[in-house]
Design a protein around this motif. Structure first.
Motif, PDB file in Angstrom:
ATOM      1  N   UNK A  91     -32.045 -20.065  15.061  1.00 24.86           N
ATOM      2  CA  UNK A  91     -31.285 -20.420  13.950  1.00 24.86           C
ATOM      3  C   UNK A  91     -31.510 -21.892  13.475  1.00 24.86           C
ATOM      4  N   UNK A  92     -31.515 -22.582  14.383  1.00 24.52           N
ATOM      5  CA  UNK A  92     -31.865 -24.194  14.086  1.00 24.52           C
ATOM      6  C   UNK A  92     -32.964 -24.375  13.442  1.00 24.52           C
ATOM      7  N   UNK A 142     -29.154 -27.800  10.416  1.00 25.48           N
ATOM      8  CA  UNK A 142     -29.731 -27.015  11.517  1.00 25.48           C
ATOM      9  C   UNK A 142     -28.976 -26.812  12.797  1.00 25.48           C
ATOM     10  N   UNK A 143     -28.656 -28.047  13.261  1.00 21.27           N
ATOM     11  CA  UNK A 143     -27.640 -28.217  14.512  1.00 21.27           C
ATOM     12  C   UNK A 143     -26.539 -27.210  14.328  1.00 21.27           C
ATOM     13  N   UNK A 144     -25.772 -27.506  13.007  1.00 21.97           N
ATOM     14  CA  UNK A 144     -24.545 -26.781  12.900  1.00 21.97           C
ATOM     15  C   UNK A 144     -24.772 -25.396  13.022  1.00 21.97           C
ATOM     16  N   UNK A 192     -39.204 -27.299  11.195  1.00 22.53           N
ATOM     17  CA  UNK A 192     -37.970 -28.080  10.934  1.00 22.53           C
ATOM     18  C   UNK A 192     -38.449 -29.554  11.232  1.00 22.53           C
ATOM     19  N   UNK A 193     -37.426 -30.359  10.580  1.00 25.15           N
ATOM     20  CA  UNK A 193     -37.601 -31.632  10.709  1.00 25.15           C
ATOM     21  C   UNK A 193     -36.870 -32.150  11.896  1.00 25.15           C
ATOM     22  N   UNK A 194     -37.320 -32.990  12.858  1.00 25.70           N
ATOM     23  CA  UNK A 194     -36.780 -33.158  14.094  1.00 25.70           C
ATOM     24  C   UNK A 194     -35.536 -34.065  13.922  1.00 25.70           C
ATOM     25  N   UNK A 195     -34.853 -34.103  15.085  1.00 30.67           N
ATOM     26  CA  UNK A 195     -33.724 -35.336  15.317  1.00 30.67           C
ATOM     27  C   UNK A 195     -34.377 -36.379  15.838  1.00 30.67           C
ATOM     28  N   UNK A 226     -30.439 -25.638  20.172  1.00 26.43           N
ATOM     29  CA  UNK A 226     -31.260 -26.419  19.310  1.00 26.43           C
ATOM     30  C   UNK A 226     -32.100 -27.435  19.661  1.00 26.43           C
ATOM     31  N   UNK A 227     -31.939 -27.612  20.783  1.00 24.96           N
ATOM     32  CA  UNK A 227     -32.737 -28.810  21.400  1.00 24.96           C
ATOM     33  C   UNK A 227     -34.190 -28.375  21.614  1.00 24.96           C
TER      34      UNK A 227
END
Length: 439
Positions: free
Chosen positions: A181-182, A195-197, A254-257, A342-343
């Motif tokens: 999902x993330x 995405x984290x949420x 996805x863009x990363x953290x 999500x990590x």
């Protein structure tokens, strides 16, 4: 002048267990398991790490290039260090045997010191026997923590669920659902925070299914958890093949953290990369461990949660809604596991792949047992598994004589030992796995 000599005082009779053996003050029998295990490991250490140890100098780098001051590498004679550490371990094992003969259990500090010494001796033995006998200790520890992040979130999820009496076998599915999902939400919105949420929501939804079937309909919790793992694996695998691979740029990029380095503090050798140079998920891990521990053991909510997990009938008598408490705790545990998932896609890897969680949900269960259903204990157990996982990658690079197959199975070997109870007897909440029917 006469002297009165009092008769010798009779020794206090030692309480006996069911088989006639001595018991501790808590009523638990003193067994030979810990002394025998420590003795066997001490013998292994003496033979392999001591007498058969490598004759090289092992070098351990302490500082990294980004530290604001540099410390010299730690140089250790592998043979001498292995022999000394193994001798100390043998002494601790002998002390454990001595205590057993006196009817006294092995203290916790002795087991902890023995474990630390064994890990240190093993690391020196591996590095000292490598073709390139040097390793970055700072990098090893920081990498171990990185690999442990999803394990910590997964084990916290298990703590929250089992403390109210629900066995959460579905941690693997919650991690996998959170990762999927993330990835897809962060790609569509181009916002990793959304995405984290979304990952937390996905994990909570998986847990709600577990809660509904196991709490409301009284379906066996183990069976529901296993089915959920298979279901989430199948659904995410199908959507990955049919949706994500069809248009990777649109659905799986996805863009990363980014890693957030706290000025000055992040430059402290060893401690800096661990505590002050993490992604948002890494910082949330520390917050989650502290928050769950305080919540469970220092608040009224935690007291009610533990009462529900230990004696639901008594909790019901006091006016606590047992099943509602279980439902919301299981849902909260799923959200925590979803954040851990999500990590994989927002920090470690820049896309989702099939079975990206790689069985770490089950290792998180082992960390939960190893940590004795305590958030702090589960955190350190997860670090140990992360250390074993990271070590097998590093020693392959430096050319150790230890077979790579053995190093690859090391994390799972530690998991088996933990689940088998060889690290000490663990007792979960009394009502764990038992459905509650009011009345």
């Amino acid at each position: 002048m006469s002297t009165t000599v009092s008769p010798p005082r009779a020794g206090k009779p030692q309480p006996e267990g069911p088989a006639g053996g001595p018991v501790t003050l808590s009523g638990k029998p003193v067994t030979w398991k810990t002394p025998v295990m420590l003795s066997a490991l001490a013998l292994v250490a003496l033979v392999f790490f001591g007498f058969m140890g490598p004759r090289q100098t092992a070098s351990f780098g302490i500082s990294t290039g980004s530290d604001f001051f540099q410390l010299p590498a730690l140089q250790v004679d592998a043979f001498v260090a292995g022999l000394v550490l193994a001798t100390i371990m043998a002494g601790l094992a002998a002390y454990s045997v001595y205590l057993k003969t006196k009817g006294r259990p092995t203290p916790g500090w002795a087991a902890i010191v023995f474990t630390v010494l064994f890990v240190a001796a093993f690391l020196i033995w591996v590095v000292g026997g490598a073709r390139t006998p040097n390793i970055s200790l700072a990098g090893l520890i920081a990498g171990s923590l990185t690999l442990a992040v999803p394990l910590v979130f997964g084990s916290l999820s298990g703590v929250l669920c089992e403390r109210v009496g629900v066995v959460n076998i579905a941690i693997e599915g919650q991690l996998l659902g959170g990762a999927f999902t993330a990835a897809i939400v962060a790609t569509v919105t181009q916002n990793p925070f959304i995405g984290l949420l979304a990952a937390a929501v996905a994990g909570a939804l998986v847990s709600m299914v577990l809660a509904v079937f196991s709490i409301k309909y009284l379906v066996n919790q183990i069976i529901v958890g296993v089915v959920l793992n298979v279901l989430v694996s199948g659904v995410t695998g199908f959507l990955f093949s049919t949706v994500m691979q069809a248009d990777k740029a649109k659905f799986n990029a996805p863009p990363g953290l980014e890693v957030i380095a706290i000025p000055v503090l992040s430059g402290i050798p060893i401690i800096g990369p661990i505590l002050f140079r993490q992604s948002l998920v890494g910082y949330l891990m520390y917050v989650a461990v502290i928050a769950v521990w305080i919540g469970l053991f220092k608040t009224r909510w935690g007291l009610r949660v533990r009462a529900v997990g230990e004696h639901p009938q008594a909790a019901d008598t006091l006016g606590i809604n047992v099943n509602l408490t279980r439902f919301w705790n299981v849902t909260l545990g799923g959200a925590v596991a979803g954040i851990g998932g999500s990590f994989f896609t927002l920090v470690a890897i820049d896309s989702f792949t099939k079975e990206i969680s790689g069985g770490r949900g089950f290792i998180a269960l082992a960390a939960l047992i190893f940590g004795r259903w305590n958030p702090i204990g589960a955190f350190f157990a997860a670090l140990l598994f992360g250390f074993a996982d990271n070590l097998q990658s590093i020693v392959t690079i430096i050319g150790t004589p230890v077979p790579s197959q053995f190093m690859a199975m090391l994390p799972y070997l530690v998991t088996v030992l933990a689940v088998a109870g060889l690290v000490g007897r663990s007792r979960g909440p009394a009502a764990s796995g038992i459905p509650y029917v009011k009345g």
